[in-house]
Design a protein around this motif. Structure first.
Motif, PDB file in Angstrom:
ATOM      1  N   ASN A  80       0.837  -1.199   0.000  1.00  0.00           N
ATOM      2  CA  ASN A  80       0.000   0.000   0.000  1.00  0.00           C
ATOM      3  C   ASN A  80       0.869   1.245   0.000  1.00  0.00           C
ATOM      4  O   ASN A  80       1.841   1.328   0.758  1.00  0.00           O
ATOM      5  CB  ASN A  80      -0.930   0.002   1.207  1.00  0.00           C
ATOM      6  CG  ASN A  80      -1.930  -1.127   1.138  1.00  0.00           C
ATOM      7  OD1 ASN A  80      -1.675  -2.222   1.621  1.00  0.00           O
ATOM      8  ND2 ASN A  80      -3.058  -0.880   0.512  1.00  0.00           N
ATOM      9  N   LEU A  81       0.494   2.197  -0.836  1.00  0.00           N
ATOM     10  CA  LEU A  81       1.149   3.496  -0.845  1.00  0.00           C
ATOM     11  C   LEU A  81       0.758   4.230   0.438  1.00  0.00           C
ATOM     12  O   LEU A  81      -0.184   3.818   1.132  1.00  0.00           O
ATOM     13  CB  LEU A  81       0.705   4.280  -2.075  1.00  0.00           C
ATOM     14  CG  LEU A  81       1.035   3.642  -3.435  1.00  0.00           C
ATOM     15  CD1 LEU A  81       0.440   4.469  -4.569  1.00  0.00           C
ATOM     16  CD2 LEU A  81       2.534   3.497  -3.603  1.00  0.00           C
ATOM     17  N   PRO A  82       1.458   5.310   0.795  1.00  0.00           N
ATOM     18  CA  PRO A  82       1.101   6.051   2.018  1.00  0.00           C
ATOM     19  C   PRO A  82      -0.375   6.465   2.052  1.00  0.00           C
ATOM     20  O   PRO A  82      -0.969   6.551   3.127  1.00  0.00           O
ATOM     21  CB  PRO A  82       2.024   7.270   1.972  1.00  0.00           C
ATOM     22  CG  PRO A  82       3.222   6.777   1.219  1.00  0.00           C
ATOM     23  CD  PRO A  82       2.674   5.834   0.174  1.00  0.00           C
ATOM     24  N   SER A  83      -0.977   6.672   0.895  1.00  0.00           N
ATOM     25  CA  SER A  83      -2.394   7.043   0.828  1.00  0.00           C
ATOM     26  C   SER A  83      -3.318   5.867   1.147  1.00  0.00           C
ATOM     27  O   SER A  83      -4.517   6.052   1.351  1.00  0.00           O
ATOM     28  CB  SER A  83      -2.727   7.558  -0.571  1.00  0.00           C
ATOM     29  OG  SER A  83      -2.595   6.495  -1.518  1.00  0.00           O
ATOM     30  N   GLY A  84      -2.761   4.649   1.156  1.00  0.00           N
ATOM     31  CA  GLY A  84      -3.567   3.446   1.353  1.00  0.00           C
ATOM     32  C   GLY A  84      -3.872   2.721   0.054  1.00  0.00           C
ATOM     33  O   GLY A  84      -4.317   1.579   0.065  1.00  0.00           O
ATOM     34  N   LYS A  85      -3.651   3.396  -1.057  1.00  0.00           N
ATOM     35  CA  LYS A  85      -3.920   2.799  -2.369  1.00  0.00           C
ATOM     36  C   LYS A  85      -3.005   1.594  -2.588  1.00  0.00           C
ATOM     37  O   LYS A  85      -1.799   1.678  -2.380  1.00  0.00           O
ATOM     38  CB  LYS A  85      -3.677   3.846  -3.458  1.00  0.00           C
ATOM     39  CG  LYS A  85      -3.886   3.344  -4.860  1.00  0.00           C
ATOM     40  CD  LYS A  85      -3.592   4.443  -5.873  1.00  0.00           C
ATOM     41  CE  LYS A  85      -3.695   3.892  -7.271  1.00  0.00           C
ATOM     42  NZ  LYS A  85      -3.383   4.916  -8.266  1.00  0.00           N
ATOM     43  N   PRO A  86      -3.581   0.462  -3.031  1.00  0.00           N
ATOM     44  CA  PRO A  86      -2.727  -0.707  -3.275  1.00  0.00           C
ATOM     45  C   PRO A  86      -2.006  -0.629  -4.610  1.00  0.00           C
ATOM     46  O   PRO A  86      -2.498  -0.035  -5.573  1.00  0.00           O
ATOM     47  CB  PRO A  86      -3.731  -1.872  -3.273  1.00  0.00           C
ATOM     48  CG  PRO A  86      -4.996  -1.261  -3.757  1.00  0.00           C
ATOM     49  CD  PRO A  86      -4.994   0.151  -3.231  1.00  0.00           C
ATOM     50  N   THR A  87      -0.842  -1.233  -4.644  1.00  0.00           N
ATOM     51  CA  THR A  87      -0.084  -1.403  -5.877  1.00  0.00           C
ATOM     52  C   THR A  87       0.719  -2.693  -5.730  1.00  0.00           C
ATOM     53  O   THR A  87       0.603  -3.381  -4.724  1.00  0.00           O
ATOM     54  CB  THR A  87       0.819  -0.186  -6.185  1.00  0.00           C
ATOM     55  OG1 THR A  87       1.381  -0.336  -7.495  1.00  0.00           O
ATOM     56  CG2 THR A  87       1.924  -0.020  -5.167  1.00  0.00           C
ATOM     57  N   MET A  88       1.514  -3.015  -6.725  1.00  0.00           N
ATOM     58  CA  MET A  88       2.325  -4.226  -6.691  1.00  0.00           C
ATOM     59  C   MET A  88       3.796  -3.852  -6.596  1.00  0.00           C
ATOM     60  O   MET A  88       4.262  -2.935  -7.282  1.00  0.00           O
ATOM     61  CB  MET A  88       2.110  -5.058  -7.960  1.00  0.00           C
ATOM     62  CG  MET A  88       0.691  -5.545  -8.187  1.00  0.00           C
ATOM     63  SD  MET A  88       0.067  -6.704  -6.975  1.00  0.00           S
ATOM     64  CE  MET A  88       1.106  -8.121  -7.243  1.00  0.00           C
TER      65      MET A  88
END
Length: 142
Positions: A80-88
């Motif tokens: 998760n990015l600092p914003s909470g958005k998931p990525t790989m």
């Protein structure tokens, strides 16, 4: 420019049954330490693992390799990015497969969405190449 697109849909009970049958053997083999820590503290543990499993399947499809050509389960991890958005986050064989896709002068950006509902977990992955001189984010493989 879009380099790859992948999706996956899985029944959560299949992951729950696999965890019941194989336990840590399954989770250690398929998931990164970060994924295990995050999923193990969730009330809906199996759903959390199922979403991450679907994300790995979707990512391997977006890479165009599936789980072959040196791409393994733990080479792809949901973060998760600092914003909470998931990525790989890709390492080893998956990072090499990604590097082969990206044209010179571009950096990869991986978009991921994961969800679960009604006993199903779903993930979509889009791999995008952005011009290096227009990027203010860290590449997906770092």
């Amino acid at each position: 420019m879009i380099l790859g697109l992948g999706s996956d849909l899985i029944q959560i009970h299949r992951i729950a049954n696999t965890i019941d049958k194989y336990g840590d053997r399954f989770t250690q083999r398929c998931f990164t330490e970060i994924e295990r820590r995050k999923s193990d503290r969730r009330a809906q543990r199996a759903a959390s693992y199922a979403k991450r499993f679907a994300a790995k399947e979707a990512c391997s499809k977006a890479l165009g390799t599936g789980l072959s050509f040196g791409v393994y389960w733990r080479d792809m991890g949901v973060v998760n990015l600092p914003s909470g958005k998931p990525t790989m986050h890709l390492t080893n064989g998956a990072a090499k497969a990604l590097a082969r896709l990206v044209p010179p002068g571009h950096v990869p950006h991986i978009h991921l969405t994961i969800t679960d509902d009604a006993g199903l977990a779903q993930a979509f992955v889009i791999i995008e190449a952005l011009p290096a001189n227009q990027v203010d984010q860290t590449p997906a493989t770092l």
